[in-house]
Design a protein around this motif. Structure first.
Motif, mmCIF file in Angstrom:
data_model
loop_
_atom_site.group_PDB
_atom_site.id
_atom_site.type_symbol
_atom_site.label_atom_id
_atom_site.label_comp_id
_atom_site.label_asym_id
_atom_site.label_seq_id
_atom_site.Cartn_x
_atom_site.Cartn_y
_atom_site.Cartn_z
ATOM 1 N N TYR A 1 0.674 1.637 -4.154
ATOM 2 C CA TYR A 1 -0.657 2.208 -4.391
ATOM 3 C C TYR A 1 -0.656 3.721 -4.676
ATOM 4 O O TYR A 1 -1.486 4.184 -5.474
ATOM 5 C CB TYR A 1 -1.608 1.855 -3.248
ATOM 6 C CG TYR A 1 -2.119 0.415 -3.310
ATOM 7 C CD1 TYR A 1 -1.644 -0.479 -4.269
ATOM 8 C CD2 TYR A 1 -3.092 -0.032 -2.423
ATOM 9 C CE1 TYR A 1 -2.104 -1.785 -4.326
ATOM 10 C CE2 TYR A 1 -3.569 -1.349 -2.471
ATOM 11 C CZ TYR A 1 -3.056 -2.211 -3.436
ATOM 12 O OH TYR A 1 -3.527 -3.508 -3.492
ATOM 13 N N PRO A 2 0.264 4.496 -4.063
ATOM 14 C CA PRO A 2 0.237 5.935 -4.385
ATOM 15 C C PRO A 2 0.398 6.222 -5.877
ATOM 16 O O PRO A 2 -0.102 7.227 -6.379
ATOM 17 C CB PRO A 2 1.428 6.495 -3.591
ATOM 18 C CG PRO A 2 1.602 5.536 -2.465
ATOM 19 C CD PRO A 2 1.232 4.191 -2.996
ATOM 20 N N ASP A 3 1.076 5.343 -6.620
ATOM 21 C CA ASP A 3 1.241 5.549 -8.065
ATOM 22 C C ASP A 3 0.137 4.854 -8.871
ATOM 23 O O ASP A 3 0.249 4.698 -10.083
ATOM 24 C CB ASP A 3 2.610 5.018 -8.517
ATOM 25 C CG ASP A 3 3.746 5.860 -7.954
ATOM 26 O OD1 ASP A 3 3.504 7.054 -7.703
ATOM 27 O OD2 ASP A 3 4.845 5.315 -7.741
ATOM 28 N N GLY A 4 -0.894 4.391 -8.188
ATOM 29 C CA GLY A 4 -2.029 3.786 -8.890
ATOM 30 C C GLY A 4 -1.755 2.378 -9.394
ATOM 31 O O GLY A 4 -2.392 1.911 -10.336
ATOM 32 N N HIS B 1 10.928 1.637 -7.874
ATOM 33 C CA HIS B 1 11.030 1.234 -6.464
ATOM 34 C C HIS B 1 12.222 0.296 -6.263
ATOM 35 O O HIS B 1 13.037 0.490 -5.347
ATOM 36 C CB HIS B 1 9.735 0.556 -6.001
ATOM 37 C CG HIS B 1 9.956 -0.404 -4.876
ATOM 38 N ND1 HIS B 1 10.279 0.014 -3.600
ATOM 39 C CD2 HIS B 1 9.976 -1.772 -4.830
ATOM 40 C CE1 HIS B 1 10.471 -1.049 -2.823
ATOM 41 N NE2 HIS B 1 10.291 -2.140 -3.545
ATOM 42 N N LYS C 1 0.835 -1.215 0.000
ATOM 43 C CA LYS C 1 0.000 0.000 0.000
ATOM 44 C C LYS C 1 0.863 1.256 0.000
ATOM 45 O O LYS C 1 0.590 2.208 -0.732
ATOM 46 C CB LYS C 1 -0.902 0.005 1.240
ATOM 47 C CG LYS C 1 -2.068 -0.954 1.095
ATOM 48 C CD LYS C 1 -3.050 -0.783 2.225
ATOM 49 C CE LYS C 1 -4.248 -1.697 2.013
ATOM 50 N NZ LYS C 1 -4.973 -1.952 3.254
ATOM 51 N N ALA C 2 1.921 1.246 0.820
ATOM 52 C CA ALA C 2 2.747 2.457 0.950
ATOM 53 C C ALA C 2 3.593 2.710 -0.290
ATOM 54 O O ALA C 2 3.777 3.847 -0.709
ATOM 55 C CB ALA C 2 3.656 2.331 2.174
#
Ligand code: SAM
Length: 283
Positions: free
Chosen positions: A14-17, A83, A10-11
């Protein structure tokens, strides 16, 4: 942050969709004990290299990097590369973008881990299990291959002749390696959870095959033919490859194998005997 966790997914993603791709077989480990247990089953040491297929978020990669001298991880999904490259920057991990089925594995290992004894390790995307296992075995540059696969596939790969799971692929793997199951892994250890449970298997690659058929291509053609229709007797199954029932009967007799047997009961040694006898028939 613990990479084998829903919180990390999630961290970080998910912020990048990010959305998980079923087509790329993306089921990430969320149970930290699993990558640790896989890594601790591998040889330890500064001088040891590991090729990983599909690092994903890097949960297994990190565990492997704490165990080995160097990890080279091949990832197909470009969305994961920013990442991975930043997380492992300055560590003993090199991320390589690409499709493991299209990469020249011996050349990659030679370039990135020259002179190092190497293992291969992966939580495999299931859609490439068979070609990936073949590519890793044919590369002939890994001392061992440790893989997370679907439980049924693990059973099939590690089965013995005469059992319902024994297949042409089992025989192919057994020719190149000694296979065993290390431990089961329930579906709940992954996110998203797959429909089936998994197991970790170890293939200890052989320096020499356990049998030496004179014609390897014919040996494997006979194996494939023997498993094509499990209800057929051996003499019927291999007749096509050997140019007719009469020739098949002669080769089976010369190899001392009962023509009424089913192909899946034959050991590698018996397939080699049959292939050598058939080779003489064909000559
Ligand atoms: N190793 C991570 C883990 O255990 O959490 C992820 C495992 S996930 C089952 C499979 C990974 O392989 C994904 O990251 C996926 O993008 C990647 N992948 C899929 N097909 C690939 C291919 N042909 N070559 C390299 N990587 C691939």
């Amino acid at each position: 942050m613990e990479l084998a966790s829903v919180a990390a997914i999630k961290a970080i993603l998910y912020p990048d969709g990010f959305r998980f791709s079923r087509a790329m077989g993306q089921n990430f480990l969320i149970s930290p004990a699993v990558p640790r247990r896989i890594a601790s089953s591998l040889p330890e040491g500064e001088g040891y290299g590991v090729l990983e297929i599909g690092p994903g978020l890097g949960a297994l990669t990190e565990a492997l990097s704490e165990r080995a001298g160097k990890v080279v991880a091949v990832e197909l999904d470009q969305r994961l590369l920013p990442h991975l490259t930043s997380y492992f920057a300055g560590k003993n991990v090199e991320i390589v973008e690409g499709d493991v089925l299209k990469i020249d594995l011996p050349a990659l290992v030679k370039e990135k881990m020259p002179g190092m004894p190497c293992a291969a390790c992966a939580n495999l995307p299931y859609y490439i299990t068979t070609p990936a296992v073949s590519a890793l075995l044919e590369a002939k540059c890994f001392d061992s291959i440790t893989l997370m696969v679907q439980k049924e596939v693990a059973r099939r790969i590690c089965s013995a002749p005469g059992t319902p799971e024994y297949s042409a692929f089992t025989a192919y793997v057994a020719y190149h390696a000694e296979a065993k199951t290390l431990f089961p892994v329930p579906a709940g250890c992954f996110y998203p959870a797959p429909k089936v449970d998994s197991a970790v298997i170890r293939l200890e690659t052989r320096r020499e095959p356990p049998v030496k058929p004179r014609d390897e291509a014919l040996f494997f053609r006979l194996i494939r033919a023997s498993f094509e229709n499990r209800r057929k007797t051996l003499s019927n199954s291999v007749a096509g490859v050997l140019g007719g029932k009469e020739k098949a009967a002669k080769a089976l007799a010369a190899a001392g194998i009962d023509p009424q047997r089913r192909g899946e009961t034959l050991s590698l040694r018996e397939f080699a005997l049959l292939s050598d006898a058939a080779g003489e028939e064909i000559d």
